[in-house]
Scaffold this motif. Structure first.
Motif, PDB file in Angstrom:
ATOM      1  N   ILE A   1       0.841  -1.204   0.000  1.00  0.00           N
ATOM      2  CA  ILE A   1       0.000   0.000   0.000  1.00  0.00           C
ATOM      3  C   ILE A   1       0.874   1.252   0.000  1.00  0.00           C
ATOM      4  CG2 ILE A   1      -0.323   0.172   2.508  1.00  0.00           C
ATOM      5  CD1 ILE A   1      -3.304   1.009   1.757  1.00  0.00           C
ATOM      6  N   ASP A   2       2.061   1.160   0.575  1.00  0.00           N
ATOM      7  CA  ASP A   2       2.971   2.310   0.559  1.00  0.00           C
ATOM      8  C   ASP A   2       3.331   2.690  -0.876  1.00  0.00           C
ATOM      9  OD1 ASP A   2       2.960   2.480   3.325  1.00  0.00           O
ATOM     10  OD2 ASP A   2       4.746   1.236   3.533  1.00  0.00           O
ATOM     11  N   ARG A   3       3.563   1.699  -1.720  1.00  0.00           N
ATOM     12  CA  ARG A   3       3.871   1.970  -3.129  1.00  0.00           C
ATOM     13  C   ARG A   3       2.658   2.576  -3.822  1.00  0.00           C
ATOM     14  NH1 ARG A   3       6.115   3.959  -7.431  1.00  0.00           N
ATOM     15  NH2 ARG A   3       5.996   2.652  -9.297  1.00  0.00           N
ATOM     16  N   ALA A   4       1.460   2.061  -3.553  1.00  0.00           N
ATOM     17  CA  ALA A   4       0.247   2.621  -4.159  1.00  0.00           C
ATOM     18  C   ALA A   4       0.038   4.065  -3.713  1.00  0.00           C
ATOM     19  CB  ALA A   4      -0.960   1.756  -3.809  1.00  0.00           C
ATOM     20  N   VAL A   5       0.306   4.357  -2.459  1.00  0.00           N
ATOM     21  CA  VAL A   5       0.182   5.728  -1.939  1.00  0.00           C
ATOM     22  C   VAL A   5       1.210   6.633  -2.611  1.00  0.00           C
ATOM     23  CG1 VAL A   5       0.502   7.146   0.127  1.00  0.00           C
ATOM     24  CG2 VAL A   5      -0.896   5.071   0.236  1.00  0.00           C
ATOM     25  N   GLU A   6       2.419   6.124  -2.806  1.00  0.00           N
ATOM     26  CA  GLU A   6       3.463   6.912  -3.479  1.00  0.00           C
ATOM     27  C   GLU A   6       3.009   7.278  -4.889  1.00  0.00           C
ATOM     28  OE1 GLU A   6       6.445   7.686  -6.278  1.00  0.00           O
ATOM     29  OE2 GLU A   6       5.900   5.581  -6.090  1.00  0.00           O
ATOM     30  N   ILE A   7       2.408   6.334  -5.597  1.00  0.00           N
ATOM     31  CA  ILE A   7       1.888   6.601  -6.944  1.00  0.00           C
ATOM     32  C   ILE A   7       0.794   7.665  -6.867  1.00  0.00           C
ATOM     33  CG2 ILE A   7       0.598   5.611  -8.887  1.00  0.00           C
ATOM     34  CD1 ILE A   7       2.014   2.886  -8.105  1.00  0.00           C
ATOM     35  N   ALA A   8      -0.152   7.490  -5.974  1.00  0.00           N
ATOM     36  CA  ALA A   8      -1.285   8.413  -5.842  1.00  0.00           C
ATOM     37  C   ALA A   8      -0.827   9.828  -5.511  1.00  0.00           C
ATOM     38  CB  ALA A   8      -2.257   7.905  -4.785  1.00  0.00           C
ATOM     39  N   GLY A   9       0.226   9.944  -4.725  1.00  0.00           N
ATOM     40  CA  GLY A   9       0.720  11.254  -4.325  1.00  0.00           C
ATOM     41  C   GLY A   9       1.340  12.053  -5.458  1.00  0.00           C
ATOM     42  N   ARG A  10       1.595  11.428  -6.583  1.00  0.00           N
ATOM     43  CA  ARG A  10       2.192  12.120  -7.729  1.00  0.00           C
ATOM     44  C   ARG A  10       1.178  12.881  -8.568  1.00  0.00           C
ATOM     45  NH1 ARG A  10       5.949   7.775 -10.529  1.00  0.00           N
ATOM     46  NH2 ARG A  10       6.218   9.503 -11.997  1.00  0.00           N
ATOM     47  N   PHE A  11      -0.101  12.599  -8.397  1.00  0.00           N
ATOM     48  CA  PHE A  11      -1.104  13.204  -9.265  1.00  0.00           C
ATOM     49  C   PHE A  11      -1.382  14.656  -8.889  1.00  0.00           C
ATOM     50  CE2 PHE A  11      -2.378   8.614  -9.493  1.00  0.00           C
ATOM     51  CZ  PHE A  11      -1.822   8.411 -10.750  1.00  0.00           C
ATOM     52  N   VAL A  12      -1.458  15.493  -9.903  1.00  0.00           N
ATOM     53  CA  VAL A  12      -1.750  16.916  -9.731  1.00  0.00           C
ATOM     54  C   VAL A  12      -3.081  17.107  -9.003  1.00  0.00           C
ATOM     55  CG1 VAL A  12      -2.212  19.053 -10.985  1.00  0.00           C
ATOM     56  CG2 VAL A  12      -0.411  17.500 -11.788  1.00  0.00           C
ATOM     57  N   GLU A  13      -4.037  16.234  -9.269  1.00  0.00           N
ATOM     58  CA  GLU A  13      -5.358  16.364  -8.668  1.00  0.00           C
ATOM     59  C   GLU A  13      -5.315  16.342  -7.148  1.00  0.00           C
ATOM     60  OE1 GLU A  13      -6.054  14.021 -12.549  1.00  0.00           O
ATOM     61  OE2 GLU A  13      -4.452  14.332 -11.110  1.00  0.00           O
ATOM     62  N   ALA A  14      -4.305  15.703  -6.564  1.00  0.00           N
ATOM     63  CA  ALA A  14      -4.204  15.611  -5.102  1.00  0.00           C
ATOM     64  C   ALA A  14      -4.023  16.980  -4.450  1.00  0.00           C
ATOM     65  CB  ALA A  14      -3.060  14.679  -4.702  1.00  0.00           C
ATOM     66  N   ARG A  15      -3.652  17.981  -5.207  1.00  0.00           N
ATOM     67  CA  ARG A  15      -3.549  19.350  -4.669  1.00  0.00           C
ATOM     68  C   ARG A  15      -4.922  19.972  -4.432  1.00  0.00           C
ATOM     69  NH1 ARG A  15       0.372  21.743  -9.222  1.00  0.00           N
ATOM     70  NH2 ARG A  15       1.784  19.964  -9.292  1.00  0.00           N
ATOM     71  N   PHE A  16      -5.948  19.433  -5.094  1.00  0.00           N
ATOM     72  CA  PHE A  16      -7.270  20.051  -5.084  1.00  0.00           C
ATOM     73  C   PHE A  16      -8.344  19.209  -4.412  1.00  0.00           C
ATOM     74  CE2 PHE A  16      -4.835  21.748  -8.563  1.00  0.00           C
ATOM     75  CZ  PHE A  16      -5.067  23.103  -8.477  1.00  0.00           C
ATOM     76  N   SER A  17      -8.196  17.893  -4.442  1.00  0.00           N
ATOM     77  CA  SER A  17      -9.210  17.005  -3.887  1.00  0.00           C
ATOM     78  C   SER A  17      -8.562  15.658  -3.581  1.00  0.00           C
ATOM     79  CB  SER A  17     -10.389  16.864  -4.843  1.00  0.00           C
ATOM     80  OG  SER A  17      -9.965  16.506  -6.131  1.00  0.00           O
ATOM     81  N   PRO A  18      -9.274  14.791  -2.892  1.00  0.00           N
ATOM     82  CA  PRO A  18      -8.672  13.528  -2.462  1.00  0.00           C
ATOM     83  C   PRO A  18      -8.324  12.593  -3.621  1.00  0.00           C
ATOM     84  CG  PRO A  18     -10.764  13.926  -1.328  1.00  0.00           C
ATOM     85  CD  PRO A  18     -10.643  14.944  -2.400  1.00  0.00           C
ATOM     86  N   VAL A  19      -7.295  11.828  -3.406  1.00  0.00           N
ATOM     87  CA  VAL A  19      -6.972  10.683  -4.240  1.00  0.00           C
ATOM     88  C   VAL A  19      -6.990   9.499  -3.281  1.00  0.00           C
ATOM     89  CG1 VAL A  19      -5.262   9.564  -5.710  1.00  0.00           C
ATOM     90  CG2 VAL A  19      -5.597  12.047  -5.853  1.00  0.00           C
ATOM     91  N   GLU A  20      -7.914   8.597  -3.497  1.00  0.00           N
ATOM     92  CA  GLU A  20      -8.167   7.502  -2.559  1.00  0.00           C
ATOM     93  C   GLU A  20      -7.486   6.227  -3.041  1.00  0.00           C
ATOM     94  OE1 GLU A  20     -12.110   5.266  -0.704  1.00  0.00           O
ATOM     95  OE2 GLU A  20     -12.348   6.946  -2.082  1.00  0.00           O
ATOM     96  N   VAL A  21      -6.830   5.529  -2.117  1.00  0.00           N
ATOM     97  CA  VAL A  21      -6.182   4.250  -2.418  1.00  0.00           C
ATOM     98  C   VAL A  21      -6.901   3.175  -1.621  1.00  0.00           C
ATOM     99  CG1 VAL A  21      -4.051   2.912  -2.258  1.00  0.00           C
ATOM    100  CG2 VAL A  21      -3.954   5.367  -2.802  1.00  0.00           C
ATOM    101  N   ARG A  22      -7.370   2.135  -2.334  1.00  0.00           N
ATOM    102  CA  ARG A  22      -8.088   1.045  -1.668  1.00  0.00           C
ATOM    103  C   ARG A  22      -7.599  -0.290  -2.194  1.00  0.00           C
ATOM    104  NH1 ARG A  22     -14.300   2.474  -1.132  1.00  0.00           N
ATOM    105  NH2 ARG A  22     -14.049   1.035   0.599  1.00  0.00           N
ATOM    106  N   GLN A  23      -7.320  -1.185  -1.274  1.00  0.00           N
ATOM    107  CA  GLN A  23      -6.906  -2.533  -1.662  1.00  0.00           C
ATOM    108  C   GLN A  23      -8.128  -3.299  -2.156  1.00  0.00           C
ATOM    109  OE1 GLN A  23      -4.784  -4.720   1.322  1.00  0.00           O
ATOM    110  NE2 GLN A  23      -4.894  -6.617   0.194  1.00  0.00           N
ATOM    111  N   LEU A  24      -7.956  -4.043  -3.261  1.00  0.00           N
ATOM    112  CA  LEU A  24      -9.030  -4.906  -3.739  1.00  0.00           C
ATOM    113  C   LEU A  24      -9.086  -6.154  -2.888  1.00  0.00           C
ATOM    114  CD1 LEU A  24      -8.011  -3.302  -6.524  1.00  0.00           C
ATOM    115  CD2 LEU A  24      -9.909  -4.664  -7.342  1.00  0.00           C
ATOM    116  N   VAL A  25     -10.273  -6.616  -2.610  1.00  0.00           N
ATOM    117  CA  VAL A  25     -10.489  -7.759  -1.721  1.00  0.00           C
ATOM    118  C   VAL A  25     -10.310  -9.077  -2.449  1.00  0.00           C
ATOM    119  CG1 VAL A  25     -12.193  -8.928  -0.268  1.00  0.00           C
ATOM    120  CG2 VAL A  25     -12.012  -6.421  -0.221  1.00  0.00           C
TER     121      VAL A  25
END
Length: 117
Positions: A89-113
């Motif tokens: 999940i740390d790697r997925a969060v690192e990817i999500a944190g790169r998106f420009v959109e995260a400056r304006f609204s949430p970028v959600e990371v969820r593990q698939l079950v």
């Protein structure tokens, strides 16, 4: 492990796109996509339409009720997603944190079950 990265949008982000953020957005997503394809972590990514969207609900009598979507009475909406297969999940969060959109609204990371069949 597989993770869904949900990228939310809002009116402030739309305004920023109109005021010159489009090139940075396109460059960032292009770089992330190329990196994830090269590493084998990218399963799928796509932008979600706001034109062809419907919100569906059912009541206790199983009747279906629909309204125009995708705005479920909120100021934010899911604008796109990435489905990735990465080590943690740390790697997925690192990817999500790169998106420009995260400056304006949430970028959600969820593990698939469930694993793919």
């Amino acid at each position: 492990m597989r993770y869904q990265i949900l990228i939310y949008n809002n009116p402030a982000f739309d305004d920023a796109l109109e005021n010159g953020l489009r090139d940075e957005l396109d460059a960032t997503h292009g770089a992330v996509i190329r990196e994830l394809q090269a590493s084998g972590e990218l399963i799928e990514t796509n932008e979600l339409s706001t034109e062809a969207a419907v919100v569906v609900r059912t009541d206790s009598h199983k009747r279906v009720h629909t309204t125009d979507g995708p705005f479920i009475e909120a100021k934010e909406w899911v604008g796109g997603f990435y489905l990735v297969d990465c080590a943690s999940i740390d790697r997925a969060v690192e990817i999500a944190g790169r998106f420009v959109e995260a400056r304006f609204s949430p970028v959600e990371v969820r593990q698939l079950v469930h694993e793919p069949s």
